[in-house]
Design a protein around this motif. Structure first.
Motif, PDB file in Angstrom:
ATOM      1  N   THR A  64      21.849  12.883   4.060  1.00  0.00           N
ATOM      2  CA  THR A  64      20.831  12.312   4.945  1.00  0.00           C
ATOM      3  C   THR A  64      21.517  11.479   6.021  1.00  0.00           C
ATOM      4  N   LYS A  65      21.278  11.820   7.279  1.00  0.00           N
ATOM      5  CA  LYS A  65      21.949  11.116   8.375  1.00  0.00           C
ATOM      6  C   LYS A  65      21.361   9.720   8.566  1.00  0.00           C
ATOM      7  N   VAL A  66      22.235   8.771   8.931  1.00  0.00           N
ATOM      8  CA  VAL A  66      21.778   7.389   9.150  1.00  0.00           C
ATOM      9  C   VAL A  66      21.350   7.157  10.594  1.00  0.00           C
ATOM     10  N   GLU A  67      21.646   8.115  11.477  1.00  0.00           N
ATOM     11  CA  GLU A  67      21.248   7.948  12.883  1.00  0.00           C
ATOM     12  C   GLU A  67      21.250   9.299  13.559  1.00  0.00           C
ATOM     13  N   ASN A  68      20.686   9.352  14.779  1.00  0.00           N
ATOM     14  CA  ASN A  68      20.665  10.615  15.514  1.00  0.00           C
ATOM     15  C   ASN A  68      20.849  10.386  17.009  1.00  0.00           C
ATOM     16  N   GLU A  69      21.670   9.385  17.325  1.00  0.00           N
ATOM     17  CA  GLU A  69      21.932   9.090  18.737  1.00  0.00           C
ATOM     18  C   GLU A  69      23.409   9.279  19.079  1.00  0.00           C
ATOM     19  N   ILE A  70      24.277   8.780  18.230  1.00  0.00           N
ATOM     20  CA  ILE A  70      25.714   8.917  18.476  1.00  0.00           C
ATOM     21  C   ILE A  70      26.150  10.367  18.254  1.00  0.00           C
ATOM     22  N   GLU A  71      25.631  10.982  17.208  1.00  0.00           N
ATOM     23  CA  GLU A  71      25.882  12.391  16.940  1.00  0.00           C
ATOM     24  C   GLU A  71      24.525  13.075  16.738  1.00  0.00           C
ATOM     25  N   PRO A  72      23.828  13.374  17.829  1.00  0.00           N
ATOM     26  CA  PRO A  72      22.462  13.913  17.698  1.00  0.00           C
ATOM     27  C   PRO A  72      22.429  15.358  17.218  1.00  0.00           C
ATOM     28  N   PHE A  73      21.712  15.581  16.122  1.00  0.00           N
ATOM     29  CA  PHE A  73      21.466  16.918  15.600  1.00  0.00           C
ATOM     30  C   PHE A  73      20.143  17.433  16.153  1.00  0.00           C
ATOM     31  N   LYS A  74      19.995  18.736  16.228  1.00  0.00           N
ATOM     32  CA  LYS A  74      18.717  19.334  16.575  1.00  0.00           C
ATOM     33  C   LYS A  74      17.716  19.062  15.452  1.00  0.00           C
ATOM     34  N   PRO A  75      16.432  18.974  15.772  1.00  0.00           N
ATOM     35  CA  PRO A  75      15.433  18.561  14.767  1.00  0.00           C
ATOM     36  C   PRO A  75      15.335  19.519  13.587  1.00  0.00           C
ATOM     37  N   GLY A  76      15.087  18.936  12.408  1.00  0.00           N
ATOM     38  CA  GLY A  76      14.727  19.713  11.236  1.00  0.00           C
ATOM     39  C   GLY A  76      15.863  20.384  10.494  1.00  0.00           C
ATOM     40  N   LEU A  77      17.109  20.044  10.833  1.00  0.00           N
ATOM     41  CA  LEU A  77      18.239  20.682  10.159  1.00  0.00           C
ATOM     42  C   LEU A  77      18.612  19.965   8.863  1.00  0.00           C
ATOM     43  N   VAL A  78      18.791  18.651   8.936  1.00  0.00           N
ATOM     44  CA  VAL A  78      19.119  17.859   7.750  1.00  0.00           C
ATOM     45  C   VAL A  78      18.229  16.618   7.753  1.00  0.00           C
ATOM     46  N   PRO A  79      17.978  16.020   6.585  1.00  0.00           N
ATOM     47  CA  PRO A  79      17.200  14.779   6.559  1.00  0.00           C
ATOM     48  C   PRO A  79      17.856  13.705   7.420  1.00  0.00           C
ATOM     49  N   ASN A  80      17.033  12.879   8.019  1.00  0.00           N
ATOM     50  CA  ASN A  80      17.533  11.789   8.861  1.00  0.00           C
ATOM     51  C   ASN A  80      16.642  10.570   8.648  1.00  0.00           C
ATOM     52  N   ILE A  81      17.225   9.500   8.195  1.00  0.00           N
ATOM     53  CA  ILE A  81      16.455   8.337   7.772  1.00  0.00           C
ATOM     54  C   ILE A  81      15.952   7.497   8.943  1.00  0.00           C
ATOM     55  N   SER A  82      16.537   7.697  10.132  1.00  0.00           N
ATOM     56  CA  SER A  82      16.255   6.792  11.250  1.00  0.00           C
ATOM     57  C   SER A  82      15.274   7.343  12.277  1.00  0.00           C
ATOM     58  N   VAL A  83      15.005   8.641  12.281  1.00  0.00           N
ATOM     59  CA  VAL A  83      14.139   9.221  13.309  1.00  0.00           C
ATOM     60  C   VAL A  83      12.711   8.708  13.165  1.00  0.00           C
ATOM     61  N   ASN A  84      12.204   8.704  11.935  1.00  0.00           N
ATOM     62  CA  ASN A  84      10.855   8.217  11.652  1.00  0.00           C
ATOM     63  C   ASN A  84      10.890   7.499  10.307  1.00  0.00           C
ATOM     64  N   PRO A  85      11.437   6.266  10.280  1.00  0.00           N
ATOM     65  CA  PRO A  85      11.659   5.583   8.999  1.00  0.00           C
ATOM     66  C   PRO A  85      10.391   5.363   8.184  1.00  0.00           C
ATOM     67  N   PHE A  86       9.259   5.157   8.838  1.00  0.00           N
ATOM     68  CA  PHE A  86       8.013   4.927   8.087  1.00  0.00           C
ATOM     69  C   PHE A  86       7.577   6.206   7.354  1.00  0.00           C
ATOM     70  N   HIS A  87       7.698   7.346   8.037  1.00  0.00           N
ATOM     71  CA  HIS A  87       7.375   8.611   7.382  1.00  0.00           C
ATOM     72  C   HIS A  87       8.397   8.933   6.297  1.00  0.00           C
ATOM     73  N   PHE A  88       9.657   8.582   6.546  1.00  0.00           N
ATOM     74  CA  PHE A  88      10.687   8.815   5.533  1.00  0.00           C
ATOM     75  C   PHE A  88      10.368   8.028   4.263  1.00  0.00           C
ATOM     76  N   ILE A  89       9.974   6.767   4.415  1.00  0.00           N
ATOM     77  CA  ILE A  89       9.618   5.952   3.248  1.00  0.00           C
ATOM     78  C   ILE A  89       8.423   6.557   2.514  1.00  0.00           C
ATOM     79  N   ALA A  90       7.462   7.072   3.271  1.00  0.00           N
ATOM     80  CA  ALA A  90       6.266   7.647   2.650  1.00  0.00           C
ATOM     81  C   ALA A  90       6.604   8.891   1.832  1.00  0.00           C
TER      82      ALA A  90
END
Length: 668
Positions: A64-90
């Motif tokens: 699960t990536k901790v960010e998506n700005e320094i090394e931005p991945f295209k959407p939906g490839l791997v989990p990312n905790i920082s893109v939408n943290p509230f939805h991730f928590i849910a």
């Protein structure tokens, strides 16, 4: 619980968190099971729940990536905790709640990024790395060197991600990864790290990044929240994009064992609560993702040394799904905990079956990578070659049929056996017919080489399952259209398989010519000089088997490279097999065809129409297969409920046969 496996079912503590047994689910990427904003999908949640329900003590999630700005991945490839943290928590909160209901612990794996091993197609911008070094997949692309400030930002993001993990109910985290050559690992390896700031230099300087990460996490969420480190004890890097084989002598250009043990002591002192240990790198990917050619327990000699160097728990994976091996590793002190990866894809109930003493009911992993990482390369969701429901448990499971039907299965290869198994689980009355004296089809021959013994284990598993389900099995019984019409079943599944394709060239009927199947089964013996016609997977594996017997082997392949026709062979399997062939002295000629078989050997022709002769005592044909469809065509239009599956539909691999059968049988 069976006394033979008592160590596996002892509790263990990681930091202050107790795990009910010593069985962990190794972290594996949930490719295709991720939402567009980087959260766990419903499929991913059900996938993990199934393993918790099956008795696994600890689940370590996908990277699960901790960010998506320094090394931005295209959407939906791997989990990312920082893109939408509230939805991730849910979504992750729902996952942890349900996992905990089974008294299973769950750790979230966090990554700082992929660095030089990120495929450019995955990235929204240029790849990054500790230094300006070539990208692994496209060496012509030079990675951008991260600034000191960017690395410090990644450290802070790791701390923020840990806070989100606590909110979501995770019991701990694992840092990905000082292993396999991912971004964090690249910082720690001198070959890739040429920095002159605080994150470079000597070993301690190169370890600054992972040290700051664990210190930041402990500062934010407390010292009692456990943090594991995914850790490669040896990289097996012979050179850029070149790995070292088991038993091969070479100069390690990555991290060697001595440096790894020194690093482990420093990292333990820094605050890591355990090591999830393995070996390898992308440059030697067949160590990090061991295919069937690697021994079961291939990391154990390394983890034993790591255990002697640190006091915190050491977890080991590496084809550890054989219960006797897992128990012995714990008993002999080679590890503190066993991580099962692909073995939990094939059978989510691995732990429960071991505890019940029914290890014969565990569906084996065959080390093919076709259904897991291989599907990732094809842009398809994670699953398993021998367990088609993996990764889609709820929507693709097996349910009892509303009414029982008479089902006739014709052919006892893996397609026929899987169709019989699934139809019987549905509650149908199943009769299987096989014209030979044993079940297994082409897999019987394929399982002969010592490196294919897991194929033999799969066949034994099928036989056990069919016996448990009381499927009627008729051996030495060739089925005619008249017999089918006489039996008048409600459904007929034709799985009559395929036969070897034989090239139409002069001399092909000479006594020195054999199929790969007949050579493997011992029906014909190979001489000292062997020419194999066909450089696909079957031809290459047969070549390796013969070369290990001391034969002088040459492969002839019409394409420009080996193992390029048909279904792609997963990268780590293909590269390891090619390097093993080279190591064993096997030669190959590509862009070349067989023109004639002579008394002395073979006459070959290349694309420039240049002819050459090659001496051969034996010519082995491994040029693919043609489907056996005679019975099916004779029945077409004469009855409803007629199905054609497996090699008889289209020759492929074990996964294709099993997936065909599962799809058809679960809908009868």
């Amino acid at each position: 619980m069976v006394a033979a496996y008592t160590r596996l079912f002892e509790p263990i503590k990681i930091g202050k968190v107790e795990v009910k047994n010593k069985i962990a689910m190794a972290p594996m990427g949930v490719l295709g099971l991720v939402t567009q904003d980087g959260c766990f999908s419903k499929r991913a949640i059900e996938y993990y729940i199934e393993r918790a329900r099956g008795g696994t003590g600890l689940i370590i999630t996908s990277v699960t990536k901790v960010e998506n700005e320094i090394e931005p991945f295209k959407p939906g490839l791997v989990p990312n905790i920082s893109v939408n943290p509230f939805h991730f928590i849910a979504t992750a909160g729902e996952l942890t709640e349900r996992v905990h209901a089974y008294n299973t612990r769950i750790f979230l794996q966090l990554t700082m990024g992929f660095g030089r091993v990120a495929a450019p197609v995955m990235l929204a911008e240029e790849p990054v790395a500790p230094s300006a070094i070539p990208n692994f997949w496209e060496p012509a692309i030079t990675c951008r060197e991260l600034t000191t400030k960017e690395v410090e930002t990644l450290v802070k993001r790791a701390g923020e991600a840990a806070e989100i993990a606590v909110e979501a109910g995770f019991d701990g985290i694992e840092i990905h990864a000082m292993h396999e050559g991912y971004l964090l690992d690249q910082f720690t390896i001198a070959l890739f790290n040429r920095r002159t700031d605080k994150y470079g230099g000597d070993l301690r300087g190169r370890l600054t990044f992972p040290i700051e990460i664990v210190q930041e996490i402990k500062k934010r969420v407390g010292k009692d929240f456990p943090v594991l480190l995914r850790f490669s004890i040896k990289n097996f890097i012979k050179d850029w994009r070149q790995g070292g084989l088991p038993g091969e002598e070479f100069a390690e250009k990555g991290r060697d064992v001595e440096e790894a043990l020194a690093a482990a002591r420093i990292l333990e002192e820094a605050g890591y609560d355990g090591f999830d240990a393995d070996a390898g790198s992308y440059d030697a990917w067949y160590w990090a993702h061991p295919p069937l050619y690697q021994e079961h327990g291939c990391y154990l000699p390394l983890t034993q040394k790591l255990k002697e160097a640190v006091k915190v728990p050491v977890i080991v994976a590496g084809r550890m799904e054989v219960p006797e091996l897992a128990e012995r590793a714990l008993f002999e002190g080679q590890a503190d905990m066993i991580a099962i990866g692909r073995g939990l894809l094939t059978d989510a109930e691995w732990a429960s079956k071991v505890m019940a003493g029914r290890v014969d009911r565990i569906r084996p992993c065959i080390g093919c990578h076709d259904g897991c990482l291989g599907r990732g390369f094809l842009g398809r969701p994670l699953s398993c070659a021998v367990n088609p429901a993996c990764g889609r448990e709820k929507e693709y499971g097996i349910e009892r049929a509303s009414s029982a039907r008479k089902v006739m299965i014709i052919g006892g290869g893996v397609a026929g056996m899987e169709a019989a198994r699934v139809a019987a689980l549905r509650g149908h009355q199943v009769a299987l017919y096989e014209k030979s004296e044993q079940l297994g089809g082409h897999v019987i021959a394929a399982a002969v080489p010592e490196f294919k013994k897991d194929d033999a284990r799969l066949l034994e598993w099928y036989k056990t399952e069919l016996q448990e389900l009381q499927v009627e099995i008729n051996l030495n019984r060739e089925v005619s259209p008249e017999l089918v019409l006489e039996k008048n079943p409600d459904a007929v599944v034709v799985a009559t398989g395929s036969k070897p394709a034989i090239p139409d060239v002069p001399g092909i009927d000479k006594g020195k010519v054999s199929t790969a199947t007949d050579i493997l089964l011992g029906k014909k013996q190979a001489g000292d000089k062997v020419v194999i016609i066909g450089g696909g997977l079957a031809g290459c594996e047969t070549a390796l088997w013969l070369a290990r017997q001391g034969k002088q082997v040459t492969i002839i392949e019409i394409l420009d490279d080996l193992m390029r026709a048909g279904i792609p062979v997963p990268y780590m399997n293909r590269i390891m097999l090619i390097e093993m062939l080279r190591y064993q002295g096997v030669e190959w000629r590509t862009g070349t065809s067989l023109l004639e078989v002579t008394e002395a050997g073979v006459i070959l022709i290349d694309r420039s129409f240049h002819r050459t002769t090659l001496p051969a005592d034996t010519v082995v044909v491994a040029a693919g297969f043609t489907p056996e469809q005679g019975l099916y065509r004779a029945l077409m239009g004469k009855m409803p409920g007629l199905y054609l599956i497996g090699d008889s539909r289209e020759p492929r691999n074990i996964m294709g046969a099993i997936w065909d059968a599962y799809e058809v049988a679960r809908n009868i």
